[in-house]
Design an enzyme around this catalytic site. Structure first.
Site, short mmCIF file in Angstrom:
data_model
loop_
_atom_site.label_atom_id
_atom_site.label_comp_id
_atom_site.label_asym_id
_atom_site.label_seq_id
_atom_site.Cartn_x
_atom_site.Cartn_y
_atom_site.Cartn_z
N HIS A 28 0.82 -1.11 0.07
CA HIS A 28 0.08 -0.05 -0.02
C HIS A 28 0.98 1.08 0.09
O HIS A 28 1.60 1.40 0.94
CB HIS A 28 -1.04 -0.05 1.17
CG HIS A 28 -1.81 1.32 1.48
ND1 HIS A 28 -2.83 1.21 1.61
CD2 HIS A 28 -1.31 2.60 1.52
CE1 HIS A 28 -3.43 2.38 1.54
NE2 HIS A 28 -2.47 3.25 1.64
N ARG B 152 -8.58 14.67 3.12
CA ARG B 152 -8.28 15.08 4.52
C ARG B 152 -6.98 14.87 4.77
O ARG B 152 -6.46 14.13 4.16
CB ARG B 152 -9.26 14.41 5.27
CG ARG B 152 -9.25 12.81 5.55
CD ARG B 152 -9.75 12.18 6.44
NE ARG B 152 -9.88 10.60 6.12
CZ ARG B 152 -8.98 9.79 6.24
NH1 ARG B 152 -7.85 10.20 6.84
NH2 ARG B 152 -9.14 8.46 5.99
P1 ADP Z 1 -11.14 1.58 2.84
O1 ADP Z 1 -11.80 2.84 2.34
O2 ADP Z 1 -12.31 0.78 3.48
O3 ADP Z 1 -10.03 1.48 3.72
P2 ADP Z 1 -9.52 0.83 0.51
O4 ADP Z 1 -10.12 0.96 -0.92
O5 ADP Z 1 -8.80 2.04 0.78
O6 ADP Z 1 -10.85 0.82 1.47
O7 ADP Z 1 -8.79 -0.47 0.78
C1 ADP Z 1 -8.42 -0.84 2.05
C2 ADP Z 1 -7.43 -1.81 2.02
O8 ADP Z 1 -7.94 -3.04 1.62
C3 ADP Z 1 -5.98 -1.71 1.30
O9 ADP Z 1 -5.04 -0.77 1.89
C4 ADP Z 1 -5.68 -3.08 1.04
O10 ADP Z 1 -5.35 -3.70 1.95
C5 ADP Z 1 -7.16 -3.76 0.66
N1 ADP Z 1 -7.53 -3.87 -0.78
C6 ADP Z 1 -8.30 -2.92 -1.21
N2 ADP Z 1 -8.64 -2.99 -2.70
C7 ADP Z 1 -7.94 -4.26 -3.01
C8 ADP Z 1 -7.45 -5.03 -4.21
N3 ADP Z 1 -8.12 -4.73 -5.26
N4 ADP Z 1 -6.73 -6.25 -3.95
C9 ADP Z 1 -6.26 -6.37 -2.94
N5 ADP Z 1 -6.15 -5.74 -1.51
C10 ADP Z 1 -6.94 -4.47 -1.74
#
Ligand code: ADP
Length: 447
Positions: free
Chosen positions: A208, A291
């Site tokens: 990430h 934010r």
């Molecule tokens: P939220 O807004 O709920 O935090 P995100 O879209 O930012 O959701 O995703 C949070 C986490 O979920 C990411 O940091 C990653 O660890 C996992 N994640 C999200 N999308 C994917 C994906 N396409 N493949 C694998 N892991 C994912």
């Protein structure tokens, strides 16, 4: 001109904002629930207003209570911090409708990026690479099967209104798809009042990596490099660092420039974070946060830029005080999230702090609202502090982190500090060799 800021938040971030205001000669107003009467942000602010009972819904999330507090105290601006109302477009609108400055982006941008499907479309059109998946929302199982034919498995079902890792379900094969679709949609409907879901290719071992941007209202946009937030448990960040151990300077410039141009093209203002998953040398956008982030200090440590100060200056209509060429990334920074939780089971551990000693010394920063005798209420997030260090190199920063973790004393409750001490003995972590699932695998091995 902004002369009095109401801080619509609590805990360490309320203090962080207070500190920036004081250094700018701006007066502060704290708001607090009945459970937070003795909180440090209330003690330090110039004025304070009780906005309701302990329940966040009736206090920190109550727009009428916060607006009333602004009117009573004649605040001319509101800083929402992170969480609570920080990504609530209606709140931003109402603050401005009352003639005050909302220290953040426009309500339109908050709304756009809060709808993950619309956000993905908008940034993709602006040149940012996105995770392959459904072109928009998926209405039913039949549609999901069609998407699966194109994208393949494994697939992640995600909520368009999602946040905090909720409303997400993995479908490894076609057999799981219907159930995952229904479960994600139901969870999203219950949590966010919107059951719209979409599909994304599930990346098996990504990192990430997120890019910090800052834009003023005069068309200047600068990126402040990336943060690596791959150390996660249940999709929640635990430790962050900048720069990412996985990127070199050329890769940083390349993704930073793509983001900078895209953000300029949508006319964004304020600070923002573009989150990516990074796998095999490729970036895939997942969402934009409109934010200040919990982990913003690691960026401050390597750039020397006070992000909250810049947020306030931008909100006051001033120009960014620097250009992209003037940004120098210096050294390495790490942040540990200190939660009032058991370091292995992560069970929340509210209670009274008996002893408290903050670590110090060169390039050590503790952002926290703790003091000895303070009782952590059980009603809110368990984050109670952030330990941030800086070193000339990543190795130096790790040594400093080990030293600082050895100095900090918090007794009376469980905290996640022992987890970080153990992590510093792990070779993969020390090598910067980890992905978003690494921490969970490591925790399982420890059992
Ligand atoms: P939220 O807004 O709920 O935090 P995100 O879209 O930012 O959701 O995703 C949070 C986490 O979920 C990411 O940091 C990653 O660890 C996992 N994640 C999200 N999308 C994917 C994906 N396409 N493949 C694998 N892991 C994912």
């Amino acid at each position: 001109m902004i002369s009095k800021v109401l801080i619509a938040n609590r805990g360490e971030i309320a203090l962080r904002i207070h500190r920036a205001c004081k250094e700018m000669g701006i007066a502060t107003v704290a708001v607090h629930s009945e459970a937070d009467r003795d909180a440090m942000h209330v003690r330090l602010a110039d004025e304070s207003v009780c906005i309701g009972p302990a329940s966040a819904t009736d206090s920190y999330l109550s727009i009428p209570a916060i607006i009333a507090a602004c009117e009573i105290t004649h605040a001319d601006a509101v800083h929402p911090g992170y969480g609570f109302l920080s990504e609530n477009a209606r709140f931003a609108d109402i603050v401005e409708a009352h003639g005050m400055v909302f220290i953040g982006p426009t309500a339109e941008h908050i709304k756009l990026m809060g709808d993950k499907i619309a956000a993905k479309e908008a940034v993709s059109a602006a040149g940012i690479p996105v995770v392959p998946g459904s072109p928009g929302g998926v209405e039913n199982y039949a549609e999901a099967k069609e998407v699966a034919k194109d994208v393949g498995f494994p697939l992640l079902v995600k909520a368009s209104a999602g946040g905090g890792g909720r409303g997400m379900r993995l479908a490894r094969t076609a057999d799981d798809l219907e159930e995952s679709l229904n479960a994600a949609s139901q969870e999203a409907l219950a949590a966010f009042g919107d059951g719209t879901v979409y599909l994304e290719r599930y990346l098996e071992r990504p990192r990430h990596i997120e890019v910090q941007v800052i834009a003023d209202t005069h068309g200047n946009v600068v990126h402040l490099g990336e943060r690596d937030c791959s150390l996660q448990r249940r999709n929640q960040k635990i430790l962050e660092e900048a720069p990412s151990p996985a990127l070199n300077a050329a890769q940083r410039d390349e993704i930073g420039e793509i983001v900078r141009k895209a953000i300029a093209s949508i006319g964004y203002r304020g600070v923002g974070t573009i989150e990516f998953l990074y796998e095999n040398g490729e970036f895939f956008f997942i969402e934009m946060n409109t934010r200040l982030q919990v982990e913003h200090p690691v960026t401050e440590m390597i750039t020397g830029i006070d992000l909250v100060r810049e947020q306030i200056r931008i909100a006051a209509g001033e120009e960014l005080g620097f250009t992209q060429e003037e940004i120098v990334f210096s050294g390495h920074s790490l942040e540990c999230r200190i939660n009032a939780e058991h370091p292995r089971t992560f069970t929340p551990s509210p209670g009274t702090i008996k002893e408290f000693h903050a670590p110090g010394g060169m390039n050590v920063r503790l952002d926290s609202a703790l003091y000895a005798g303070y009782t952590i209420p059980p009603h809110y997030d368990s984050l109670i502090g952030k330990l941030i260090v800086h070193g000339k190199t990543r190795e130096g920063a790790l040594l400093r982190l080990r030293r600082a973790l050895g100095e900090i004393v918090i007794t009376g409750i469980d905290t996640t500090i022992p987890l970080f001490i153990d992590l510093l003995d792990n070779q993969d972590f020390l090598n910067g060799d980890y992905d978003i699932h690494w921490l969970e695998r490591w925790l399982e091995e420890q059992d």
